[in-house]
Enzyme design. Sequence first.
Site, mmCIF file in Angstrom:
data_model
loop_
_atom_site.group_PDB
_atom_site.id
_atom_site.type_symbol
_atom_site.label_atom_id
_atom_site.label_comp_id
_atom_site.label_asym_id
_atom_site.label_seq_id
_atom_site.Cartn_x
_atom_site.Cartn_y
_atom_site.Cartn_z
ATOM 1 N N GLY A 1 57.783 94.569 32.622
ATOM 2 C CA GLY A 1 57.388 95.627 33.863
ATOM 3 C C GLY A 1 57.917 96.055 34.574
ATOM 4 C CG ASP B 1 59.594 76.943 35.733
ATOM 5 O OD1 ASP B 1 58.358 77.893 36.996
ATOM 6 O OD2 ASP B 1 58.774 76.350 35.251
ATOM 7 C CE1 TYR C 1 48.634 89.553 42.378
ATOM 8 C CE2 TYR C 1 47.220 90.676 43.243
ATOM 9 C CZ TYR C 1 48.647 90.209 43.090
ATOM 10 O OH TYR C 1 49.242 91.038 42.694
ATOM 11 N N PRO D 1 52.623 95.899 31.318
ATOM 12 C CG PRO D 1 53.897 95.107 29.736
ATOM 13 C CD PRO D 1 54.069 95.998 31.726
#
Length: 260
Positions: A18, A66, A158, A196
């Site tokens: 992406g 991570d 979000y 994606p």
Amino acid sequence: MTKRCEGKLALVTGAAQGLGRAHCIRLAEEGARVLATDINGDGAAETAALINEQLGAGTAFSIAHDVTDPDQWEAAVDAARDQMGGLNVLVNNAGIGVAGNIETCDFGDWQRCFDINVNSIFHGCQKALPLMREHAPGSIVNISSIAGLIASDTMPAYNASKASVWMLSKSIALHCAKNNMQIRCNSVHPTFVDTPILDGTAKNHSIPKEVLMEKLARQIPLKFVGEPNDIANAVVYLASDESRFMTGAEIKLDGGISAM
């Protein structure tokens, strides 16, 4: 390719696909060396391999990373030093969205959203700045969202996390300027982009991808969904010295949504 980022040493998170992959490719095309990082280490390696195949070995590198783990941030910064010789561009791209309104959002999902979208930037900037100072001038680019500026009743986690990215970027910018680091920090705020993630959205809503794209496009004044390079081109500008007088600012790439 005009080599607008010649000599830049860039670390890009969330680089397996992406937007992150697009940022890596465009930065490399413009002359930067790139360290692609992602919790999906194989995907990050694939991004680096694509770049090296196109532009030559030693242009791009990769590690599994991570972004919520401070120790792994130290390892990523060490990798930038060891594999590229330094660091002067940090693109904090990794991020997730979570479902649920204020009544239905699971608190664990809320915390995970902030861990990945916000805490990762705290850790990343804190760990990267010492090395970036050695290779200044530099640029930090934090990928927020138009959802950090315009709210929705269906996505409080979000909205709140991306708003935090917006304001955190300004604080970092002022800190760097006050301490004469020659490091700038800005945020980028995209709306819907054909990545994606939209494939997953279409699948989750049991509708064809083209129907979803048409629905999203109707919400955008320009009437089309963005492409990854629409965002990556802004990252190139912010990484380059062309934007040397821009810090603590936000770039809205929303097709006009925020103008309504």
